[in-house]
Design a protein around this motif. Structure first.
Motif, PDB file in Angstrom:
ATOM      1  N   UNK A  43       0.877  -1.161   0.000  1.00 52.48           N
ATOM      2  CA  UNK A  43       0.000   0.000   0.000  1.00 52.48           C
ATOM      3  C   UNK A  43       0.915   1.212   0.000  1.00 52.48           C
ATOM      4  N   UNK A  44       0.540   2.256  -0.726  1.00 51.75           N
ATOM      5  CA  UNK A  44       1.365   3.469  -0.754  1.00 51.75           C
ATOM      6  C   UNK A  44       0.518   4.697  -0.444  1.00 51.75           C
ATOM      7  N   UNK A  45       1.161   5.670   0.174  1.00 51.24           N
ATOM      8  CA  UNK A  45       0.456   6.917   0.485  1.00 51.24           C
ATOM      9  C   UNK A  45       1.493   7.989   0.806  1.00 51.24           C
ATOM     10  N   UNK A  46       1.060   9.226   0.793  1.00 48.13           N
ATOM     11  CA  UNK A  46       1.979  10.331   1.093  1.00 48.13           C
ATOM     12  C   UNK A  46       1.336  11.286   2.091  1.00 48.13           C
ATOM     13  N   UNK A  47       2.169  12.094   2.731  1.00 45.07           N
ATOM     14  CA  UNK A  47       1.690  13.095   3.687  1.00 45.07           C
ATOM     15  C   UNK A  47       2.459  14.369   3.366  1.00 45.07           C
ATOM     16  N   UNK A  67      -2.520 -10.363   6.633  1.00 41.40           N
ATOM     17  CA  UNK A  67      -2.498  -8.897   6.710  1.00 41.40           C
ATOM     18  C   UNK A  67      -1.450  -8.410   7.712  1.00 41.40           C
ATOM     19  N   UNK A  68      -0.426  -9.193   7.923  1.00 43.25           N
ATOM     20  CA  UNK A  68       0.643  -8.788   8.821  1.00 43.25           C
ATOM     21  C   UNK A  68       1.696  -8.055   8.004  1.00 43.25           C
ATOM     22  N   UNK A  69       2.332  -7.062   8.625  1.00 47.23           N
ATOM     23  CA  UNK A  69       3.360  -6.293   7.937  1.00 47.23           C
ATOM     24  C   UNK A  69       4.618  -7.134   7.759  1.00 47.23           C
ATOM     25  N   UNK A  85       5.526   3.140   1.885  1.00 49.26           N
ATOM     26  CA  UNK A  85       5.005   1.910   1.292  1.00 49.26           C
ATOM     27  C   UNK A  85       5.101   0.824   2.356  1.00 49.26           C
ATOM     28  N   UNK A  86       4.001   0.110   2.534  1.00 45.41           N
ATOM     29  CA  UNK A  86       3.962  -0.951   3.538  1.00 45.41           C
ATOM     30  C   UNK A  86       3.492  -2.228   2.838  1.00 45.41           C
ATOM     31  N   UNK A  87       4.267  -3.305   3.032  1.00 41.91           N
ATOM     32  CA  UNK A  87       3.949  -4.580   2.400  1.00 41.91           C
ATOM     33  C   UNK A  87       3.333  -5.524   3.423  1.00 41.91           C
ATOM     34  N   UNK A 146     -11.267   1.718   4.571  1.00 43.09           N
ATOM     35  CA  UNK A 146     -10.120   1.681   3.668  1.00 43.09           C
ATOM     36  C   UNK A 146      -9.239   0.456   3.855  1.00 43.09           C
ATOM     37  N   UNK A 147      -8.520   0.044   2.798  1.00 41.37           N
ATOM     38  CA  UNK A 147      -7.644  -1.135   2.859  1.00 41.37           C
ATOM     39  C   UNK A 147      -6.594  -0.962   3.961  1.00 41.37           C
ATOM     40  N   UNK A 148      -6.231  -2.064   4.604  1.00 42.39           N
ATOM     41  CA  UNK A 148      -5.220  -2.017   5.662  1.00 42.39           C
ATOM     42  C   UNK A 148      -3.903  -1.495   5.098  1.00 42.39           C
ATOM     43  N   UNK A 149      -3.631  -1.804   3.862  1.00 44.11           N
ATOM     44  CA  UNK A 149      -2.392  -1.347   3.228  1.00 44.11           C
ATOM     45  C   UNK A 149      -2.340   0.177   3.236  1.00 44.11           C
ATOM     46  N   UNK A 150      -3.426   0.777   2.804  1.00 43.40           N
ATOM     47  CA  UNK A 150      -3.502   2.234   2.744  1.00 43.40           C
ATOM     48  C   UNK A 150      -3.419   2.843   4.141  1.00 43.40           C
ATOM     49  N   UNK A 151      -4.096   2.233   5.089  1.00 41.02           N
ATOM     50  CA  UNK A 151      -4.089   2.755   6.455  1.00 41.02           C
ATOM     51  C   UNK A 151      -2.692   2.728   7.064  1.00 41.02           C
ATOM     52  N   UNK A 152      -1.969   1.647   6.817  1.00 38.43           N
ATOM     53  CA  UNK A 152      -0.604   1.549   7.344  1.00 38.43           C
ATOM     54  C   UNK A 152       0.315   2.560   6.663  1.00 38.43           C
ATOM     55  N   UNK A 153       0.183   2.668   5.347  1.00 36.70           N
ATOM     56  CA  UNK A 153       1.035   3.599   4.589  1.00 36.70           C
ATOM     57  C   UNK A 153       0.739   5.038   5.001  1.00 36.70           C
ATOM     58  N   UNK A 154      -0.512   5.323   5.259  1.00 31.73           N
ATOM     59  CA  UNK A 154      -0.911   6.671   5.669  1.00 31.73           C
ATOM     60  C   UNK A 154      -0.250   7.007   7.007  1.00 31.73           C
TER      61      UNK A 154
END
Length: 230
Positions: A43-47, A67-69, A59-61, A208-216
């Motif tokens: 999951x990818x996101x920016x701040x 669903x574990x990192x 980015x968090x895989x 929202x997807x866990x990927x997005x939440x972690x990346x956020x």
DNA sequence: GCGACAG
DNA sequence: ATCTTGTCGC
């Protein structure tokens, strides 16, 4: 960052960006992986800093089933492109590519915060990231951008078509009862049903997807650290 | 011309 | 996106 909104120089940069999208758009592959091919999903996101001077990308895989990192990376840099609807990639990709390059893992798919094909020129952030990295990608956006749709049913999994001039460009998907739906669209090397399937697989307790939440969360932390440490 | 407009 | 106070609810 240069700001002159209507300056001829800024106008030229936007035109070049649009030309770049037209050049890369033909490279997008409409299909490729299926949900069972995905063992590692990123999951990818920016701040952004409040004054928009710095952007932090993360980015968090995750293991697609537990669903574990399993891996994560980040990068921060000065912002060098304004926010222009339709040209988001030029503002966010640099930081995201740096973060992806620092990854120790190679994800099987990447969930993006925003749109892919459901874009004015059919080349949103997810498509751009996919073509540049050659990774399967798809977009999960929180708000409407282009196209028309009917409200999906109230149950998790209920969906409606997001259409534009009669063409289906995405799905309006209910990932959780009692919350607004999300907008799913394909990015690169994936089809809409698979993207929708993966979105549901990544959402259990939240909209929202866990990927997005972690990346956020990671991108905000990285930004805070950078600003705090000078 | 006016409004809308991912993050 | 970020700012921004309280509020309703699990």
């Amino acid at each position: 960052m240069p700001t002159a909104d209507s300056a001829p120089q800024a106008d030229s940069a936007l035109k070049k960006a649009m030309a770049e999208q037209e050049r890369l758009r033909p490279l997008v592959l409409p299909q490729g992986i299926t949900a069972r091919d995905v063992h590692l999903v990123a999951g990818v996101d920016v701040a952004y800093a409040k004054d928009e001077s710095i952007v932090a990308g993360a980015v968090v895989v995750l293991d697609a089933h537990t669903r574990h990192i399993v891996d994560s990376a980040s990068a921060s840099r000065p912002v060098d492109f304004p926010y222009v609807p339709g040209l988001l990639a030029f503002r966010e990709l640099p930081a995201l590519l740096d973060a992806l390059a620092a990854l120790h893992t190679r994800p099987d798919a990447v969930a993006c915060d925003g749109y892919g094909t459901a874009h004015p020129r059919r080349f949103g952030l997810a498509c751009h990231l996919g073509v540049v990295t050659d990774l399967p990608t798809f977009g999960v956006a929180k708000t409407a951008f282009i196209g028309e749709y009917e409200q999906p049913g109230p149950q998790r999994g209920d969906r409606s078509q997001l259409t534009d001039h009669g063409e289906t460009i995405g799905h309006v998907l209910r990932t959780r009862p009692g919350t607004r739906p999300v907008f799913v669209s394909t990015g690169h090397r994936i089809d809409l049903d698979t993207a929708t399937q993966l979105t549901l697989a990544l959402t259990a307790d939240h909209r929202l997807p866990e990927t997005t939440r972690h990346a956020d969360r990671l991108s905000r932390q990285v930004l805070a650290d950078r600003l705090g440490h000078g």
